[in-house]
Scaffold this active site. Structure first.
Site, mmCIF file in Angstrom:
data_model
loop_
_atom_site.group_PDB
_atom_site.id
_atom_site.type_symbol
_atom_site.label_atom_id
_atom_site.label_comp_id
_atom_site.label_asym_id
_atom_site.label_seq_id
_atom_site.Cartn_x
_atom_site.Cartn_y
_atom_site.Cartn_z
ATOM 1 N N CYS A 1 0.925 -1.155 -0.073
ATOM 2 C CA CYS A 1 0.032 -0.046 -0.057
ATOM 3 C C CYS A 1 0.838 1.163 -0.125
ATOM 4 O O CYS A 1 1.737 1.371 0.773
ATOM 5 C CB CYS A 1 -0.926 0.149 1.308
ATOM 6 S SG CYS A 1 -1.984 1.505 1.343
ATOM 7 N N HIS B 1 -9.028 -3.973 -1.823
ATOM 8 C CA HIS B 1 -8.086 -3.155 -0.940
ATOM 9 C C HIS B 1 -8.480 -1.623 -1.078
ATOM 10 O O HIS B 1 -8.580 -1.087 0.057
ATOM 11 C CB HIS B 1 -6.848 -3.270 -1.486
ATOM 12 C CG HIS B 1 -5.647 -2.633 -0.949
ATOM 13 N ND1 HIS B 1 -4.519 -3.223 -0.505
ATOM 14 C CD2 HIS B 1 -5.514 -1.113 -0.869
ATOM 15 C CE1 HIS B 1 -3.784 -2.307 0.142
ATOM 16 N NE2 HIS B 1 -4.230 -0.941 -0.324
ATOM 17 N N GLU B 2 -8.844 -1.252 -2.044
ATOM 18 C CA GLU B 2 -8.965 0.139 -2.156
ATOM 19 C C GLU B 2 -10.543 0.512 -1.572
ATOM 20 O O GLU B 2 -10.518 1.710 -1.080
ATOM 21 C CB GLU B 2 -9.095 1.045 -3.753
ATOM 22 C CG GLU B 2 -7.620 0.482 -4.351
ATOM 23 C CD GLU B 2 -6.420 1.079 -3.702
ATOM 24 O OE1 GLU B 2 -6.523 2.124 -3.117
ATOM 25 O OE2 GLU B 2 -5.347 0.351 -4.237
HETATM 26 NI NI NI Z 1 -3.695 0.997 -0.071
#
Ligand code: NI
Length: 167
Positions: A92, A134-135
């Site tokens: 990330c 994830h986003e």
């Molecule tokens: Ni991220």
């Protein structure tokens, strides 16, 4: 266009819950462009508005090897997800240098709007499925390291603090 500042874990602002976009105007289109530029420059495969301290439901993703397949997800919703799960190593831009395995749905179908406000649906698998989940977590104020053990999270926090001091 402009490069935006990316918040770093454990910044509290990463835990804010994003609000839906209601007006699809020049401001939103400029934000999408700046987010894309910031993601490509980092470089990364995805960026949520939360990470640049804008708390609106906007995500940009490009998982192509040629970095020319920008996908814009505004107000994304997962409308179907597979029972099958997969484990994939994630990283990330808000947690630089940290990579670890996270389990998620193997496939998801997402309904979203583009920067013009047009609604579309897309079936996501492989890296795109990992990335959109994830986003979308970011938009809910969740960072991927929160799936890891408390011990790992403590270690990552102290690593990030050291990094912050060194910058
Ligand atoms: Ni991220």
């Amino acid at each position: 266009m402009a490069l935006l500042n990316i918040l770093h874990y454990p910044d509290k602002r990463l835990h804010k819950v994003a609000k839906p976009v209601e007006v699809f105007d020049e401001r939103v289109r400029k934000l999408v462009k700046d987010m894309a530029e910031t993601m490509y420059a980092a470089p990364g495969v995805g960026l949520a508005a939360t990470q640049v301290d804008v708390h609106e439901r906007i995500v940009v993703i490009d998982v192509s090897e040629t970095h020319d397949e920008l996908r814009v997800f505004i107000n994304p919703k997962i409308i179907w997800s597979s029972d099958e799960r997969m484990v994939h190593e994630e990283g990330c831009l808000s947690v630089p240098g940290i990579y670890d395995d996270v389990e998620r749905a193997e496939k998801v179908r997402v309904r979203a709007q583009n920067e013009k406000g047009e609604t579309y649906e897309v079936d996501c698998e492989e890296l795109l499925a990992v990335c959109i989940q994830h986003e979308m977590d970011h938009l809910m104020g969740r960072v991927f390291v929160e799936y890891l053990s408390p011990l790992k999270q403590t270690r990552i926090k102290s690593k990030m603090k050291k990094l912050e001091r060194a910058m």
